[in-house]
Design a protein around this motif. Structure first.
Motif, PDB file in Angstrom:
ATOM      1  N   SER A   1      11.100  75.904  23.306  1.00  0.00           N
ATOM      2  CA  SER A   1      10.599  77.054  24.051  1.00  0.00           C
ATOM      3  C   SER A   1       9.111  77.197  23.782  1.00  0.00           C
ATOM      4  O   SER A   1       8.633  76.832  22.704  1.00  0.00           O
ATOM      5  CB  SER A   1      11.356  78.301  23.580  1.00  0.00           C
ATOM      6  OG  SER A   1      10.843  79.428  24.225  1.00  0.00           O
ATOM      7  N   SER A   2       8.397  77.729  24.761  1.00  0.00           N
ATOM      8  CA  SER A   2       6.945  77.839  24.619  1.00  0.00           C
ATOM      9  C   SER A   2       6.562  78.875  23.580  1.00  0.00           C
ATOM     10  O   SER A   2       7.126  79.959  23.532  1.00  0.00           O
ATOM     11  CB  SER A   2       6.320  78.235  25.949  1.00  0.00           C
ATOM     12  OG  SER A   2       6.493  77.198  26.860  1.00  0.00           O
TER      13      SER A   2
ATOM     14  N   THR B   1       2.877  80.226  21.102  1.00  0.00           N
ATOM     15  CA  THR B   1       1.466  80.528  21.316  1.00  0.00           C
ATOM     16  C   THR B   1       0.568  79.360  20.940  1.00  0.00           C
ATOM     17  O   THR B   1      -0.628  79.426  21.115  1.00  0.00           O
ATOM     18  CB  THR B   1       1.044  81.767  20.518  1.00  0.00           C
ATOM     19  OG1 THR B   1       1.505  81.593  19.191  1.00  0.00           O
ATOM     20  CG2 THR B   1       1.650  83.013  21.101  1.00  0.00           C
TER      21      THR B   1
ATOM     22  N   GLU C   1      12.790  88.373  33.056  1.00  0.00           N
ATOM     23  CA  GLU C   1      11.527  89.109  33.109  1.00  0.00           C
ATOM     24  C   GLU C   1      11.845  90.528  33.552  1.00  0.00           C
ATOM     25  O   GLU C   1      12.965  90.804  34.002  1.00  0.00           O
ATOM     26  CB  GLU C   1      10.557  88.436  34.080  1.00  0.00           C
ATOM     27  CG  GLU C   1      11.224  88.139  35.391  1.00  0.00           C
ATOM     28  CD  GLU C   1      10.285  87.664  36.473  1.00  0.00           C
ATOM     29  OE1 GLU C   1       9.116  88.082  36.501  1.00  0.00           O
ATOM     30  OE2 GLU C   1      10.743  86.902  37.315  1.00  0.00           O
TER      31      GLU C   1
ATOM     32  N   GLN D   1      16.420  86.541  24.534  1.00  0.00           N
ATOM     33  CA  GLN D   1      15.479  85.416  24.432  1.00  0.00           C
ATOM     34  C   GLN D   1      16.202  84.149  23.970  1.00  0.00           C
ATOM     35  O   GLN D   1      17.304  84.237  23.421  1.00  0.00           O
ATOM     36  CB  GLN D   1      14.420  85.721  23.365  1.00  0.00           C
ATOM     37  CG  GLN D   1      13.709  87.026  23.530  1.00  0.00           C
ATOM     38  CD  GLN D   1      12.763  87.271  22.365  1.00  0.00           C
ATOM     39  OE1 GLN D   1      13.187  87.412  21.224  1.00  0.00           O
ATOM     40  NE2 GLN D   1      11.472  87.327  22.656  1.00  0.00           N
TER      41      GLN D   1
ATOM     42  N   ASP E   1       7.416  90.842  22.557  1.00  0.00           N
ATOM     43  CA  ASP E   1       7.338  91.611  23.805  1.00  0.00           C
ATOM     44  C   ASP E   1       6.772  93.004  23.541  1.00  0.00           C
ATOM     45  O   ASP E   1       6.931  93.553  22.456  1.00  0.00           O
ATOM     46  CB  ASP E   1       8.746  91.798  24.398  1.00  0.00           C
ATOM     47  CG  ASP E   1       9.196  90.589  25.206  1.00  0.00           C
ATOM     48  OD1 ASP E   1       8.419  89.631  25.329  1.00  0.00           O
ATOM     49  OD2 ASP E   1      10.326  90.605  25.716  1.00  0.00           O
TER      50      ASP E   1
ATOM     51  N   ARG F   1       5.086  90.152  27.713  1.00  0.00           N
ATOM     52  CA  ARG F   1       4.803  89.537  26.423  1.00  0.00           C
ATOM     53  C   ARG F   1       3.576  90.172  25.765  1.00  0.00           C
ATOM     54  O   ARG F   1       2.640  90.586  26.437  1.00  0.00           O
ATOM     55  CB  ARG F   1       4.538  88.038  26.603  1.00  0.00           C
ATOM     56  CG  ARG F   1       5.688  87.264  27.195  1.00  0.00           C
ATOM     57  CD  ARG F   1       6.835  87.083  26.272  1.00  0.00           C
ATOM     58  NE  ARG F   1       6.466  86.449  25.002  1.00  0.00           N
ATOM     59  CZ  ARG F   1       7.351  86.135  24.064  1.00  0.00           C
ATOM     60  NH1 ARG F   1       8.630  86.387  24.241  1.00  0.00           N
ATOM     61  NH2 ARG F   1       6.964  85.566  22.949  1.00  0.00           N
TER      62      ARG F   1
ATOM     63  N   VAL G   1       1.760  84.175  25.896  1.00  0.00           N
ATOM     64  CA  VAL G   1       2.799  83.418  26.578  1.00  0.00           C
ATOM     65  C   VAL G   1       2.961  84.035  27.963  1.00  0.00           C
ATOM     66  O   VAL G   1       3.089  85.240  28.090  1.00  0.00           O
ATOM     67  CB  VAL G   1       4.140  83.474  25.811  1.00  0.00           C
ATOM     68  CG1 VAL G   1       5.225  82.729  26.567  1.00  0.00           C
ATOM     69  CG2 VAL G   1       3.975  82.876  24.416  1.00  0.00           C
TER      70      VAL G   1
ATOM     71  N   ASN H   1       4.941  84.400  31.683  1.00  0.00           N
ATOM     72  CA  ASN H   1       6.325  84.358  32.148  1.00  0.00           C
ATOM     73  C   ASN H   1       6.286  84.094  33.648  1.00  0.00           C
ATOM     74  O   ASN H   1       6.130  84.997  34.455  1.00  0.00           O
ATOM     75  CB  ASN H   1       7.007  85.699  31.826  1.00  0.00           C
ATOM     76  CG  ASN H   1       8.500  85.644  32.094  1.00  0.00           C
ATOM     77  OD1 ASN H   1       8.957  84.893  32.954  1.00  0.00           O
ATOM     78  ND2 ASN H   1       9.252  86.442  31.372  1.00  0.00           N
TER      79      ASN H   1
ATOM     80  N   HIS I   1      10.244  81.791  33.479  1.00  0.00           N
ATOM     81  CA  HIS I   1      10.130  80.680  32.525  1.00  0.00           C
ATOM     82  C   HIS I   1       8.892  80.863  31.657  1.00  0.00           C
ATOM     83  O   HIS I   1       7.815  81.150  32.143  1.00  0.00           O
ATOM     84  CB  HIS I   1      10.038  79.345  33.262  1.00  0.00           C
ATOM     85  CG  HIS I   1      11.220  79.080  34.134  1.00  0.00           C
ATOM     86  ND1 HIS I   1      11.151  78.367  35.291  1.00  0.00           N
ATOM     87  CD2 HIS I   1      12.508  79.463  34.009  1.00  0.00           C
ATOM     88  CE1 HIS I   1      12.351  78.315  35.858  1.00  0.00           C
ATOM     89  NE2 HIS I   1      13.186  78.982  35.091  1.00  0.00           N
ATOM     90  N   ARG I   2       9.101  80.672  30.368  1.00  0.00           N
ATOM     91  CA  ARG I   2       7.986  80.868  29.455  1.00  0.00           C
ATOM     92  C   ARG I   2       7.044  79.681  29.477  1.00  0.00           C
ATOM     93  O   ARG I   2       7.463  78.540  29.429  1.00  0.00           O
ATOM     94  CB  ARG I   2       8.527  81.067  28.042  1.00  0.00           C
ATOM     95  CG  ARG I   2       8.830  82.494  27.747  1.00  0.00           C
ATOM     96  CD  ARG I   2       9.880  82.597  26.673  1.00  0.00           C
ATOM     97  NE  ARG I   2       9.322  82.341  25.353  1.00  0.00           N
ATOM     98  CZ  ARG I   2      10.014  82.549  24.241  1.00  0.00           C
ATOM     99  NH1 ARG I   2      11.240  83.013  24.291  1.00  0.00           N
ATOM    100  NH2 ARG I   2       9.472  82.311  23.084  1.00  0.00           N
TER     101      ARG I   2
END
Ligand code: 6R9
Length: 638
Positions: A271-272, A274, A395, A422, A506, A521, A525, A527, A531-532
């Protein structure tokens, strides 16, 4: 989405929607159940989780519900033996579910396949035996680069059945993105398809696997298994590549299910974050199944006659939890659609619901907004009366989209549950039940035993109406256990910024009724369509291009996708800022990250705003872009 912008629209939202009496009477968990559970969980959360765990079958019972001795590396149901596949599949074969449909699959061209629990069980066993014959053992990683197909489910379950760890790479990711994940996860086997259909075209997949395996650090991969789907040309490399159909043909349809420790790894999902490097989020066999089982039964109120359609791709956590494992554990029928939701026209979603009698539709705000654009002409053409519950995830859902869906799709009768969670949380955390009082745009309240709160940077609760950071105070069974090969980053990212509590990343606020409104967020990151995507990932893709000196990426509000990326770029000497350069960079990004990284605009600058320590101030770019006050710029370079 702009946090302030979001706050403004949401603050004005005061509509309230109540469930029909019949819903309350028939619910798996009614308001009384929920109240009692909340009270019990507040006094003794472990007793609550223990009760939830008892709804599943275990090979050996746990010694301890929660082991906190190495916090924040929490361990759940220690001493227990289990395998999620036993609960998702094996045990159904001995019940009335045996001949029930497990999967309804529809291809983009309208071709369809249906599999009962028994058929799925046999297919999984065959493939599990095949994996064993390829040398796959407990703890090995198996990478899946798969489109939405029944074989995707089969491959996930077969991997877990033999005790190996699946790590799925969304089929919309590039060869480069896959290579990064291969080099981190070091899989022994990759499972893919020749291609699949999307938007009327055959998309190649296998060739991308070939490309990614040409990179360094990919020596771990011994075998590539290829599922036939799109009849596109593929090159099979001898000794490495095998066709799925040939591999399973002679295998036995019985296969033992490996007995796992509760804390053994089930899957790894990237997952993405920072930084440019995606985080390998680790989930385990024992706790994960408890979280998804409870939430599916309560939040989606699953009944024996349900047909459950979660529109997510299995490559995301939503797909793992609510396309594959959750519905199968619950013994319901899960719908999987291969294609694009607007193909061949904008009524495809409604057509599928009517055709299969979908009762629960779990989808994303970006899809709702996309479908909304076409008005009600399409839904009106189809019989959607089978629907009884709607769900949203990924989202914040804007109240307009919520109300449109509720009225036009849900006949103002089907509750629309907005579920916040998440990849890291594994299962739904903050959400109404279908019997709750709903406010469009709010995910309402934390589920029992989830101690979520909104706090300031020091960890103190903020008063109602004020924005703050979303945290969770106590561990829960389906939580992320660590980041693969990077336990330090796990501690730092989630548990140390505010010591001792889980920091979700968040922004949120609570209203006077204790309802939570997620604002987006708090970190870098984005959204995009649920999708992150990390600013850092996009920036490192950009600077990998020979013309780019520096890059900064921000998310800007978008009517359909929620957010899209805008990139600010400074060019190296000798390169010109031109329309052709914009085109070239967009193609480059697509090659690097895949079509998920949607960059709407690229703007060339002579220089980027930076702090004196050299950090790019994305916040300043974003404020400029949105015409907002740039705030404190005392650390700006000049
Ligand atoms: C399940 C999933 C997680 C991030 C999360 C938040 C956003 C998810 C939401 C929501 C508002 C909701 N998010 N659900 N925001 N309301 N109901 O999406 O996992 O891909 O890891 O994304 O998505 O920002 O932090 P993941």
């Amino acid at each position: 989405m702009s946090q302030d912008g979001a706050l403004e629209t949401l603050l004005h939202e005061d509509r309230v929607f109540r469930p029909l009496p019949q819903m309350v009477i028939e619910a798996n968990a009614n308001p009384q159940t929920l109240d009692n559970a909340r009270r019990q969980a507040a006094e003794d959360p472990l007793a609550y989780w223990e009760e939830a765990a008892k709804e599943l079958e275990w090979f050996k019972k746990w010694d301890k519900v929660l082991d906190e001795s190495d916090a924040p590396f929490y361990k759940w149901f220690t001493g227990a033996k289990c395998n999620i596949v036993h609960n998702a599949l094996d045990r159904h074969i001995k019940t009335g579910n045996k001949n029930k449909l497990a999967i309804i699959w529809e291809g983009e061209a309208g071709d369809s396949r249906k599999m009962t629990y028994f058929e799925l069980y046999r297919a999984v066993n065959k493939f599990a035996n095949a994996l064993r014959s390829l040398g796959v053992q407990k703890g090995d990683r198996v990478m899946l680069y798969m489109p939405p197909l029944p074989e995707t489910v089969i491959a996930m379950l077969a991997t877990a059945k033999v005790g190996a760890i699946h790590t799925m790479v969304f089929a919309g990711f590039s060869a480069k993105a896959m290579r990064d994940r291969i080099s981190d996860a070091q899989p022994k086997v990759i499972i893919t398809a020749d291609g699949f259909y999307r938007n009327g075209r055959a998309v190649h997949l296998k060739s991308l696997v070939d490309e990614s395996l040409m990179g360094p650090d990919c020596d771990s991969v011994e075998t590539v298994v290829v599922v036939h789907r799109a009849n596109v040309q593929v090159e099979m490399q001898e000794a490495r590549d095998l066709w799925y159909e040939e591999l399973v043909r002679a295998e036995s349809s019985e296969s033992p299910t490996e007995s796992m420790d509760s804390e053994d790894m089930l899957f790894l999902l990237y997952s993405s974050g920072t930084t440019g490097k995606p985080k390998g989020i680790v989930h385990t066999h024992g706790g994960y199944q408890v979280g998804i089982n409870r939430t599916l039964n309560w939040v989606f109120d699953i009944k024996p006659t349900d047909i459950f359609w979660c529109t997510a791709d299995a490559g995301w956590i939503t797909g793992h939890s609510y396309v594959v494992y959750g519905p199968l554990i619950a013994g319901t029928t899960t719908v999987i659609f291969e294609g694009h939701p607007l193909y061949p026209q904008a009524d495809r979603v409604w057509d599928l619901i009517a055709k299969y009698g979908v009762t629960v539709l779990y989808t994303a705000p970006t899809l709702v907004r996309m479908l909304m654009r076409f008005g009600t002409q399409y839904p009106k053409k189809h019989d959607l009366s089978s629907l009884r519950i709607l769900g949203s995830v990924g989202e914040p859902i804007n109240p307009e989209a919520w109300v449109w869906m509720y009225k036009n799709i849900g006949r103002s009768e089907c509750p629309l549950v907005d579920t916040w969670w998440q990849t890291e949380t594994g299962s739904i955390m903050i959400s109404p039940l279908p019997v709750s009082v709903l406010k469009p745009g709010s995910c309402t309240k934390p589920l029992p035993a989830i101690e979520a709160d909104v706090v300031d940077e020091k960890g103190n609760p903020v008063p109602p109406g004020k924005g703050g950071l979303l945290i969770i105070r106590k561990p829960w069974p389906s939580m992320v256990r660590t980041l693969f090969k990077d336990p330090e980053r796990y501690k730092k990212t989630y548990w140390e910024k505010i010591p001792g509590v889980y920091l979700a990343g968040d922004m949120a606020r609570k209203d006077e009724d204790g309802y939570i409104w997620i604002q987006g967020r708090s970190d870098d990151v984005m959204n995009i369509a649920g999708h992150r995507l990390g600013s850092a990932e996009l920036e490192s893709a950009l600077v990998a291009h020979k013309a780019v000196a520096e890059a900064a990426a921000i998310g800007i509000p978008d009517k359909i996708k929620g957010e899209v990326a805008k990139a600010f770029v400074t060019l190296r000497e000798g390169f010109d800022a031109s329309d052709d350069m914009v085109k070239e960079l967009k193609i480059h990004i697509r090659n690097e990250l895949g079509p998920v990284a949607i960059v709407k605009t690229i703007e060339f600058r002579d220089k980027l705003p930076k702090t004196r320590s050299g950090k790019i101030m994305r916040r300043v770019l974003k404020a400029e872009e949105l015409g907002q006050d740039v705030g404190d710029i005392s650390t700006l370079e000049d």
